[in-house]
Design a protein around this motif. Structure first.
Motif, PDB file in Angstrom:
ATOM      1  N   CYS A 265     -23.633  97.097  70.786  1.00  0.00           N
ATOM      2  CA  CYS A 265     -23.898  98.318  70.016  1.00  0.00           C
ATOM      3  C   CYS A 265     -22.587  98.828  69.442  1.00  0.00           C
ATOM      4  CB  CYS A 265     -24.526  99.388  70.897  1.00  0.00           C
ATOM      5  SG  CYS A 265     -24.982 100.879  69.980  1.00  0.00           S
TER       6      CYS A 265
ATOM      7  N   MET B 168     -22.112 101.968  68.448  1.00  0.00           N
ATOM      8  CA  MET B 168     -22.069 103.436  68.472  1.00  0.00           C
ATOM      9  C   MET B 168     -21.032 104.000  69.434  1.00  0.00           C
ATOM     10  SD  MET B 168     -24.095 104.503  66.201  1.00  0.00           S
ATOM     11  CE  MET B 168     -24.295 103.172  65.056  1.00  0.00           C
ATOM     12  N   GLY B 169     -20.678 103.232  70.432  1.00  0.00           N
ATOM     13  CA  GLY B 169     -19.542 103.604  71.282  1.00  0.00           C
ATOM     14  C   GLY B 169     -19.709 104.838  72.137  1.00  0.00           C
ATOM     15  N   CYS B 170     -20.937 105.148  72.553  1.00  0.00           N
ATOM     16  CA  CYS B 170     -21.115 106.304  73.449  1.00  0.00           C
ATOM     17  C   CYS B 170     -20.314 106.060  74.727  1.00  0.00           C
ATOM     18  CB  CYS B 170     -22.595 106.521  73.763  1.00  0.00           C
ATOM     19  SG  CYS B 170     -23.600 106.736  72.290  1.00  0.00           S
TER      20      CYS B 170
ATOM     21  N   PHE C  56     -20.425 107.075  77.791  1.00  0.00           N
ATOM     22  CA  PHE C  56     -21.044 106.911  79.115  1.00  0.00           C
ATOM     23  C   PHE C  56     -21.831 105.616  79.210  1.00  0.00           C
ATOM     24  CE2 PHE C  56     -23.419 109.482  76.154  1.00  0.00           C
ATOM     25  CZ  PHE C  56     -24.567 108.709  76.006  1.00  0.00           C
ATOM     26  N   CYS C  57     -21.783 104.803  78.164  1.00  0.00           N
ATOM     27  CA  CYS C  57     -22.659 103.644  78.070  1.00  0.00           C
ATOM     28  C   CYS C  57     -21.826 102.366  77.982  1.00  0.00           C
ATOM     29  CB  CYS C  57     -23.536 103.792  76.828  1.00  0.00           C
ATOM     30  SG  CYS C  57     -24.452 102.300  76.423  1.00  0.00           S
TER      31      CYS C  57
ATOM     32  N   GLY D 299     -21.899 100.346  74.881  1.00  0.00           N
ATOM     33  CA  GLY D 299     -20.984 100.861  73.868  1.00  0.00           C
ATOM     34  C   GLY D 299     -19.594 100.263  74.002  1.00  0.00           C
TER      35      GLY D 299
ATOM     36  N   GLY E 276     -28.547  98.490  72.208  1.00  0.00           N
ATOM     37  CA  GLY E 276     -28.452  98.686  70.764  1.00  0.00           C
ATOM     38  C   GLY E 276     -29.038  99.996  70.290  1.00  0.00           C
ATOM     39  N   GLU E 277     -28.666 100.359  69.066  1.00  0.00           N
ATOM     40  CA  GLU E 277     -29.182 101.568  68.415  1.00  0.00           C
ATOM     41  C   GLU E 277     -30.269 101.115  67.430  1.00  0.00           C
ATOM     42  OE1 GLU E 277     -29.055 105.067  68.095  1.00  0.00           O
ATOM     43  OE2 GLU E 277     -30.478 104.514  66.529  1.00  0.00           O
TER      44      GLU E 277
ATOM     45  N   CYS F 108     -29.378 107.713  68.961  1.00  0.00           N
ATOM     46  CA  CYS F 108     -28.265 108.584  69.326  1.00  0.00           C
ATOM     47  C   CYS F 108     -28.050 109.647  68.244  1.00  0.00           C
ATOM     48  CB  CYS F 108     -26.999 107.760  69.548  1.00  0.00           C
ATOM     49  SG  CYS F 108     -26.418 106.923  68.059  1.00  0.00           S
TER      50      CYS F 108
ATOM     51  N   PRO G  24     -28.416 100.891  78.102  1.00  0.00           N
ATOM     52  CA  PRO G  24     -27.827 101.980  77.371  1.00  0.00           C
ATOM     53  C   PRO G  24     -28.682 103.229  77.232  1.00  0.00           C
ATOM     54  CG  PRO G  24     -28.540 100.240  75.924  1.00  0.00           C
ATOM     55  CD  PRO G  24     -28.904  99.831  77.313  1.00  0.00           C
ATOM     56  N   HIS G  25     -29.744 103.137  76.492  1.00  0.00           N
ATOM     57  CA  HIS G  25     -30.560 104.332  76.358  1.00  0.00           C
ATOM     58  C   HIS G  25     -31.214 104.522  77.717  1.00  0.00           C
ATOM     59  CE1 HIS G  25     -29.897 103.730  72.038  1.00  0.00           C
ATOM     60  NE2 HIS G  25     -29.838 105.032  72.098  1.00  0.00           N
TER      61      HIS G  25
HETATM   62  S1  SF4 Z   1     -26.182 104.891  74.356  1.00  0.00           S
HETATM   63 FE1  SF4 Z   1     -27.343 103.688  72.839  1.00  0.00          FE
HETATM   64  S2  SF4 Z   1     -26.352 104.208  70.886  1.00  0.00           S
HETATM   65 FE2  SF4 Z   1     -24.918 104.824  72.493  1.00  0.00          FE
HETATM   66  S3  SF4 Z   1     -23.543 103.041  72.757  1.00  0.00           S
HETATM   67 FE3  SF4 Z   1     -25.207 102.849  74.250  1.00  0.00          FE
HETATM   68  S4  SF4 Z   1     -26.719 101.528  73.215  1.00  0.00           S
HETATM   69 FE4  SF4 Z   1     -25.358 102.333  71.648  1.00  0.00          FE
END
Ligand code: SF4
Length: 381
Positions: A118, A120-122, A124-125, A128, A175-176, A209, A369-370
């Motif tokens: 992904c 998006m680089g969150c 906590f994930c 990312g 993934g997003e 996200c 992730p999610h």
């Molecule tokens: S939480 Fe979702 S959008 Fe954010 S980095 Fe993880 S997979 Fe990607």
């Protein structure tokens, strides 16, 4: 997993309309296209040669122009709570995962991936932190569902029809989804087709996200449920946790939520991972209530699943309850969600199996992730 023959179309990538157009070019009419499409959506159908209910000449004609991909789990890990994490190796060796979550009354939710890695680089994930490899094709998304139904059947789960195996489908895996919008939309068209697995709009949830322009597109193009990974109602905190907030700050995200077309009795699902000392204070809860005011929603609070790879911790249970109470007192339906599959790293914010090309498990894993905690589509409170 099937090798990809060059210059042939993977028929599992095609919506019914696309398949009809494709087979028309080779002299096959719409009625037979419908029949072919329906057969292609059957679990257990791995090869055009399996379509023995079609005349041999028709199968051979199709096989000259197309092929069928399919997936089979490379590994399956089972949690003590019944959650199963299925890891799939794609044709190029990349690994993705789906998480099958049993829920009440012998129902099942499937959490699917939409990308490898992904972008998006969150913070906590851990997905990312892996970075982005590539988008999944529509076939790779659809095949996660078909392969899971095959797995369930092999586990002795029986249903009268394929559509009854998985009750809810959530795009909350790796993934997003809205960053792979066109392929997501095609996959939704295939999965929701009345001649296919017939997922209805109420049984499908797409989580984002916060890619604001695509939220509007999703509302225009589909009537599926929307879930927002919110995680803070304060722009500075959210931007630190989720870089996407720098591009689409809260004001834009909340405006997109307000404009999202909701069917009767439907609400937006707000996901909020609670991180100790970061977004879990009483003030954070009050701010969240203020920002969500007027948005029909249900809030899922997800105490963080601690990982050795990231510097976050869950709040104390008493603080989780206080946070929930503040939101409830403001009239929000607010649930604290149990993490499912925590012991197999399939839970929210935890690690998801990443298998190297030699098939061994890596010590470090990529994040789930999610949040595969959704066990029912969001409904009006
Ligand atoms: S939480 Fe979702 S959008 Fe954010 S980095 Fe993880 S997979 Fe990607």
């Amino acid at each position: 997993m099937t090798a990809t023959p060059a210059a042939k179309a993977d028929l599992r990538n095609l919506s019914r309309g696309q398949l009809t157009a494709m087979v028309k070019e080779i002299g096959i009419g719409a009625t037979r296209a419908n029949r072919i499409f329906s057969l292609l959506q059957q679990p257990g159908c791995h090869d055009l040669a399996d379509l023995t209910m079609l005349k041999r000449e028709l199968r051979e004609k199709l096989a000259r122009h197309g092929y069928l991909s399919h997936l089979a789990p490379a590994t399956v890990e089972k949690s003590s709570d019944g959650t199963s994490k299925l890891a799939f190796r794609l044709a190029d060796g990349a690994m993705i995962e789906s998480v099958l979550i049993p829920t009440e009354h012998d129902r099942h939710t499937l959490c699917v991936s939409s990308q490898v890695g992904c972008a998006m680089g969150c913070r906590f994930c851990l997905t990312g932190t892996m970075g982005f490899t590539r988008n999944l094709t529509p076939a790779e998304i659809v095949n996660q569902v078909l392969a899971t139904i095959e797995y369930m059947t092999a586990q002795g789960i029986h249903r009268a029809t394929p559509r009854e195996f998985i009750n809810n489908l959530v795009f909350m895996g790796m993934g997003e989804p809205l960053a792979n919008y066109d392929n997501l939309l095609t996959a939704l068209n295939i999965l929701m087709d009345v001649l296919g697995l017939e997922f209805t709009e109420r049984r499908v949830t797409v989580s984002t996200c916060g890619i604001v322009p695509r939220i509007a597109d999703l509302g225009r193009d589909t009537r599926v449920n929307l879930a927002i990974s919110m995680h803070s109602a304060d722009d500075a905190t959210r931007s630190r946790l989720m870089p996407v907030n720098r591009t689409y700050p809260l004001e834009q995200l909340l405006a997109a939520c307000r404009a999202f077309p909701l069917g009767k009795k439907k609400v937006i699902l707000i996901e909020y991972i609670l991180l100790e000392g970061i977004n879990d204070s009483d003030e954070d809860a009050r701010l969240l209530a203020e920002k969500l005011s007027g948005i029909p929603c249900r809030i899922n609070l997800l105490p963080y699943n601690q990982s050795a790879d990231l510097p976050y911790r869950p709040p104390a249970p008493e603080q989780v309850k206080r946070f929930q109470k503040i939101l409830r007192d403001q009239g929000f339906l607010t649930l604290v969600r149990d993490s499912r599959g925590a012991d197999i790293s399939a839970a929210c914010g935890q690690l998801a199996g990443k298998i190297p090309s030699d098939g061994r498990k890596t010590a470090r894993r990529a994040a789930e992730p999610h949040h595969p905690t959704v066990d029912s589509p969001p409904k009006q409170r």
